[in-house]
Write a protein that holds these residues in place. Structure first.
Motif, PDB file in Angstrom:
ATOM      1  N   ARG A 185       0.825  -1.218   0.000  1.00 37.11           N
ATOM      2  CA  ARG A 185       0.000   0.000   0.000  1.00 37.11           C
ATOM      3  C   ARG A 185       0.856   1.264   0.000  1.00 37.11           C
ATOM      4  NH1 ARG A 185      -5.165  -1.689   0.953  1.00 37.11           N
ATOM      5  NH2 ARG A 185      -5.415  -3.647   2.096  1.00 37.11           N
ATOM      6  N   GLY A 186       2.153   1.131   0.192  1.00 36.25           N
ATOM      7  CA  GLY A 186       2.997   2.315   0.283  1.00 36.25           C
ATOM      8  C   GLY A 186       2.664   3.143   1.510  1.00 36.25           C
ATOM      9  N   PHE A 187       2.328   2.453   2.602  1.00 41.64           N
ATOM     10  CA  PHE A 187       1.905   3.117   3.834  1.00 41.64           C
ATOM     11  C   PHE A 187       3.114   3.775   4.490  1.00 41.64           C
ATOM     12  CE2 PHE A 187       0.225   3.191   8.223  1.00 41.64           C
ATOM     13  CZ  PHE A 187      -1.068   3.641   7.987  1.00 41.64           C
ATOM     14  N   THR A 188       3.078   5.097   4.665  1.00 43.19           N
ATOM     15  CA  THR A 188       4.230   5.858   5.136  1.00 43.19           C
ATOM     16  C   THR A 188       4.184   6.114   6.636  1.00 43.19           C
ATOM     17  OG1 THR A 188       3.147   7.995   4.818  1.00 43.19           O
ATOM     18  CG2 THR A 188       4.293   7.030   2.908  1.00 43.19           C
ATOM     19  N   ALA A 189       5.291   6.648   7.139  1.00 47.18           N
ATOM     20  CA  ALA A 189       5.348   7.020   8.558  1.00 47.18           C
ATOM     21  C   ALA A 189       4.306   8.089   8.870  1.00 47.18           C
ATOM     22  CB  ALA A 189       6.748   7.520   8.908  1.00 47.18           C
ATOM     23  N   MET A 190       4.065   8.988   7.914  1.00 44.96           N
ATOM     24  CA  MET A 190       3.051  10.017   8.136  1.00 44.96           C
ATOM     25  C   MET A 190       1.663   9.383   8.215  1.00 44.96           C
ATOM     26  SD  MET A 190       2.689  13.168   8.750  1.00 44.96           S
ATOM     27  CE  MET A 190       4.240  13.874   8.212  1.00 44.96           C
ATOM     28  N   ASP A 191       1.396   8.409   7.357  1.00 41.98           N
ATOM     29  CA  ASP A 191       0.123   7.686   7.429  1.00 41.98           C
ATOM     30  C   ASP A 191      -0.016   7.014   8.787  1.00 41.98           C
ATOM     31  OD1 ASP A 191      -0.536   8.285   4.761  1.00 41.98           O
ATOM     32  OD2 ASP A 191       0.630   6.585   4.036  1.00 41.98           O
ATOM     33  N   PHE A 192       1.077   6.422   9.243  1.00 42.87           N
ATOM     34  CA  PHE A 192       1.075   5.743  10.537  1.00 42.87           C
ATOM     35  C   PHE A 192       0.731   6.735  11.645  1.00 42.87           C
ATOM     36  CE2 PHE A 192       2.975   3.533  14.184  1.00 42.87           C
ATOM     37  CZ  PHE A 192       2.541   2.236  13.959  1.00 42.87           C
ATOM     38  N   GLY A 193       1.296   7.933  11.559  1.00 42.47           N
ATOM     39  CA  GLY A 193       1.023   8.947  12.570  1.00 42.47           C
ATOM     40  C   GLY A 193      -0.433   9.358  12.611  1.00 42.47           C
ATOM     41  N   LEU A 194      -1.081   9.394  11.437  1.00 41.18           N
ATOM     42  CA  LEU A 194      -2.497   9.753  11.392  1.00 41.18           C
ATOM     43  C   LEU A 194      -3.353   8.715  12.111  1.00 41.18           C
ATOM     44  CD1 LEU A 194      -2.766  10.984   7.691  1.00 41.18           C
ATOM     45  CD2 LEU A 194      -2.735  12.388   9.769  1.00 41.18           C
ATOM     46  N   HIS A 195      -2.874   7.468  12.149  1.00 39.87           N
ATOM     47  CA  HIS A 195      -3.607   6.400  12.819  1.00 39.87           C
ATOM     48  C   HIS A 195      -3.244   6.286  14.295  1.00 39.87           C
ATOM     49  CE1 HIS A 195      -4.831   3.867   9.059  1.00 39.87           C
ATOM     50  NE2 HIS A 195      -4.902   5.168   8.836  1.00 39.87           N
ATOM     51  N   HIS A 196      -2.247   7.075  14.735  1.00 36.94           N
ATOM     52  CA  HIS A 196      -1.775   6.983  16.112  1.00 36.94           C
ATOM     53  C   HIS A 196      -1.668   8.375  16.741  1.00 36.94           C
ATOM     54  CE1 HIS A 196      -0.441   3.190  14.333  1.00 36.94           C
ATOM     55  NE2 HIS A 196      -0.369   2.705  15.544  1.00 36.94           N
ATOM     56  N   PRO A 197      -2.770   9.117  16.813  1.00 35.74           N
ATOM     57  CA  PRO A 197      -2.676  10.485  17.336  1.00 35.74           C
ATOM     58  C   PRO A 197      -2.382  10.557  18.824  1.00 35.74           C
ATOM     59  CG  PRO A 197      -4.969   9.870  17.013  1.00 35.74           C
ATOM     60  CD  PRO A 197      -4.146   8.758  16.435  1.00 35.74           C
ATOM     61  N   GLY A 198      -2.642   9.472  19.556  1.00 32.45           N
ATOM     62  CA  GLY A 198      -2.435   9.499  20.996  1.00 32.45           C
ATOM     63  C   GLY A 198      -1.107   8.904  21.385  1.00 32.45           C
ATOM     64  N   GLY A 199      -0.610   9.300  22.578  1.00 27.32           N
ATOM     65  CA  GLY A 199       0.616   8.725  23.088  1.00 27.32           C
ATOM     66  C   GLY A 199       1.852   9.357  22.481  1.00 27.32           C
ATOM     67  N   ALA A 200       3.006   8.946  23.008  1.00 24.33           N
ATOM     68  CA  ALA A 200       4.264   9.531  22.568  1.00 24.33           C
ATOM     69  C   ALA A 200       4.532   9.271  21.093  1.00 24.33           C
ATOM     70  CB  ALA A 200       5.409   8.984  23.425  1.00 24.33           C
ATOM     71  N   LEU A 201       4.188   8.060  20.624  1.00 23.84           N
ATOM     72  CA  LEU A 201       4.430   7.730  19.226  1.00 23.84           C
ATOM     73  C   LEU A 201       3.632   8.639  18.301  1.00 23.84           C
ATOM     74  CD1 LEU A 201       5.590   5.919  17.010  1.00 23.84           C
ATOM     75  CD2 LEU A 201       3.641   4.392  17.353  1.00 23.84           C
ATOM     76  N   GLY A 202       2.339   8.761  18.565  1.00 23.30           N
ATOM     77  CA  GLY A 202       1.495   9.605  17.726  1.00 23.30           C
ATOM     78  C   GLY A 202       1.906  11.061  17.779  1.00 23.30           C
ATOM     79  N   MET A 203       2.303  11.514  18.958  1.00 23.83           N
ATOM     80  CA  MET A 203       2.719  12.904  19.100  1.00 23.83           C
ATOM     81  C   MET A 203       3.976  13.184  18.288  1.00 23.83           C
ATOM     82  SD  MET A 203       1.974  13.301  23.178  1.00 23.83           S
ATOM     83  CE  MET A 203       2.601  14.956  23.334  1.00 23.83           C
ATOM     84  N   SER A 204       4.931  12.240  18.304  1.00 23.85           N
ATOM     85  CA  SER A 204       6.173  12.465  17.578  1.00 23.85           C
ATOM     86  C   SER A 204       5.949  12.476  16.070  1.00 23.85           C
ATOM     87  CB  SER A 204       7.203  11.394  17.948  1.00 23.85           C
ATOM     88  OG  SER A 204       6.806  10.120  17.465  1.00 23.85           O
ATOM     89  N   LEU A 205       4.933  11.739  15.596  1.00 27.41           N
ATOM     90  CA  LEU A 205       4.637  11.680  14.171  1.00 27.41           C
ATOM     91  C   LEU A 205       3.701  12.792  13.715  1.00 27.41           C
ATOM     92  CD1 LEU A 205       4.241   7.829  13.783  1.00 27.41           C
ATOM     93  CD2 LEU A 205       6.129   9.229  12.957  1.00 27.41           C
ATOM     94  N   GLN A 206       3.173  13.536  14.661  1.00 28.66           N
ATOM     95  CA  GLN A 206       2.280  14.643  14.327  1.00 28.66           C
ATOM     96  C   GLN A 206       3.066  15.712  13.581  1.00 28.66           C
ATOM     97  OE1 GLN A 206       0.934  16.883  17.755  1.00 28.66           O
ATOM     98  NE2 GLN A 206      -1.108  17.093  16.909  1.00 28.66           N
ATOM     99  N   SER A 207       2.422  16.370  12.651  1.00 26.40           N
ATOM    100  CA  SER A 207       3.107  17.434  11.917  1.00 26.40           C
ATOM    101  C   SER A 207       3.107  18.718  12.746  1.00 26.40           C
ATOM    102  CB  SER A 207       2.422  17.701  10.574  1.00 26.40           C
ATOM    103  OG  SER A 207       1.172  18.348  10.764  1.00 26.40           O
ATOM    104  N   VAL A 208       4.048  19.604  12.424  1.00 24.58           N
ATOM    105  CA  VAL A 208       4.113  20.888  13.116  1.00 24.58           C
ATOM    106  C   VAL A 208       2.834  21.678  12.870  1.00 24.58           C
ATOM    107  CG1 VAL A 208       5.377  23.066  13.277  1.00 24.58           C
ATOM    108  CG2 VAL A 208       6.629  20.919  12.948  1.00 24.58           C
ATOM    109  N   ARG A 209       2.307  21.574  11.656  1.00 21.69           N
ATOM    110  CA  ARG A 209       1.062  22.291  11.338  1.00 21.69           C
ATOM    111  C   ARG A 209      -0.075  21.822  12.239  1.00 21.69           C
ATOM    112  NH1 ARG A 209       0.378  25.017   6.719  1.00 21.69           N
ATOM    113  NH2 ARG A 209       1.986  23.799   5.631  1.00 21.69           N
ATOM    114  N   GLU A 210      -0.140  20.500  12.479  1.00 18.74           N
ATOM    115  CA  GLU A 210      -1.173  19.974  13.373  1.00 18.74           C
ATOM    116  C   GLU A 210      -0.957  20.460  14.790  1.00 18.74           C
ATOM    117  OE1 GLU A 210      -2.189  15.714  11.195  1.00 18.74           O
ATOM    118  OE2 GLU A 210      -0.435  15.884  12.483  1.00 18.74           O
ATOM    119  N   TRP A 211       0.298  20.521  15.209  1.00 20.01           N
ATOM    120  CA  TRP A 211       0.606  21.023  16.552  1.00 20.01           C
ATOM    121  C   TRP A 211       0.193  22.484  16.686  1.00 20.01           C
ATOM    122  CZ3 TRP A 211       4.189  24.975  17.659  1.00 20.01           C
ATOM    123  CH2 TRP A 211       4.419  25.198  19.019  1.00 20.01           C
ATOM    124  N   MET A 212       0.416  23.268  15.638  1.00 18.02           N
ATOM    125  CA  MET A 212       0.063  24.680  15.673  1.00 18.02           C
ATOM    126  C   MET A 212      -1.438  24.880  15.752  1.00 18.02           C
ATOM    127  SD  MET A 212       2.727  25.950  12.717  1.00 18.02           S
ATOM    128  CE  MET A 212       1.776  27.416  12.333  1.00 18.02           C
TER     129      MET A 212
END
Length: 330
Positions: A185-212
């Motif tokens: 599927r070509g599933f990327t780290a960014m895709d993974f982050g979208l599925h893991h918004p909670g916890g340290a893992l999801g937070m680290s994969l969150q984009s700066v724009r989302e953080w803002m």
């Protein structure tokens, strides 16, 4: 309080050796599984990729527990999946098996009676079944479109009854299938982050724009010609320990931090401007970068803050204290 029984030195040696034996048997089982892998995994992936619906994972007992984990792994890596208890399917949950789904069924023996109704339902309705079992000639194996066959190895249980090596192989085989699908599927780290918004893992994969977010406060800023007192006031009011210094076109020229101000006091501050005390070409980050990149930049460069810059203009400032408070930095 219950007194803890102290094992004898001999018993400790015996138990330690037994624990090592169990680990060794598991390692040997995984090595045998690796050697047994064939084109069936690719065929199973082809079946799943060709079907628009969910992957419905099912299994009874320990296989069911493993199936739940496999379903969670599939779902988090780009393959829509969920687990359904096989006994519940016989009492109405067969309605979850839409014509476009694929069923992934786990049973070491392949003869779990709770699987018979779901398997017959799939057969009648043209729903493909992928089996994970040690017995391809079992009822499950015979009714599967693709059979992922595990090698026959001894259980670590001394009675050969408690599922141990077999469940570990099932888990590994499910993980292997999930990773093959993830690659397909070509599933990327960014895709993974979208599925893991909670916890340290999801937070680290969150984009700066989302953080803002939508209401990010613009960073404190002064022009190149701002006086020393104006710079100090801007840093104080901004409460981030730094201020952006801007060219006339409002693009970023530099940064003035608390440290720059302290160092300026070692000079004659009369007539000093922002351009004279700023650090030019500061480290910045793009709004589409991941928050893990921000943390890496702050840590590697031993700085407390940096600007988020878009089209040359600072749109926000990130301070390490905020990241620590939010849990981005431990």
């Amino acid at each position: 309080m219950t007194e803890i029984v102290q094992s004898s030195p001999e018993d400790i040696v015996t138990m330690t050796d037994r624990a090592r034996e169990v680990i060794r048997l598991n390692v040997e089982a995984l090595e045998a599984l690796e050697r047994s892998i064939d084109v069936s995994v690719a065929r199973a992936a082809d079946v799943i990729m060709s079907r628009p619906g969910y992957v419905v994972v099912t299994g009874m007992g320990k296989s069911g527990h493993i199936g739940g984990k496999i379903a969670a792994t599939l779902a988090s890596t780009g393959t829509n999946a969920f687990f359904v208890h096989p006994a519940e399917m016989s009492h109405g949950d067969l309605g979850m098996l839409r014509p476009d789904v694929t069923v992934l069924a786990l049973s070491n023996s392949g003869e779990s009676r709770e699987l018979r109704d779901p398997l017959l339902f799939c057969q009648r309705n043209g729903i493909p079944v992928i089996a994970i079992t040690q017995r391809p000639t079992s009822f499950l194996g015979r009714n599967a479109a693709v059979c992922l066959t595990m090698p026959k190895v001894a259980e670590a249980c001394p009675n050969g009854l408690a599922p141990t090596t077999s469940t570990l192989m099932s888990l590994a085989l499910g993980d292997a299938l999930a990773m093959v699908l993830m690659d397909r599927r070509g599933f990327t780290a960014m895709d993974f982050g979208l599925h893991h918004p909670g916890g340290a893992l999801g937070m680290s994969l969150q984009s700066v724009r989302e953080w803002m977010g939508d209401n990010a406060a613009a960073p404190a800023a002064v022009p190149l010609i701002a006086s020393f007192s104006e710079v100090v006031s801007a840093v104080t009011e901004g409460r981030k320990g730094a201020v952006a210094v801007l060219h006339p076109d409002e693009t970023l020229a530099g940064i003035v931090t608390d440290g720059d101000i302290r160092r300026a006091f070692q000079r004659d501050i009369t007539g000093l401007t922002a351009a004279e005390i700023m650090s030019p070409n500061p480290i910045t980050v793009d709004p589409d970068a991941r928050m893990s990149d921000v943390v890496d930049l702050l840590t590697a460069n031993k700085i407390a803050n940096l600007f988020v810059v878009e089209d040359g203009r600072p749109t926000a400032i990130v301070h390490i204290a905020e990241l620590m408070q939010a849990g981005y930095v431990s």
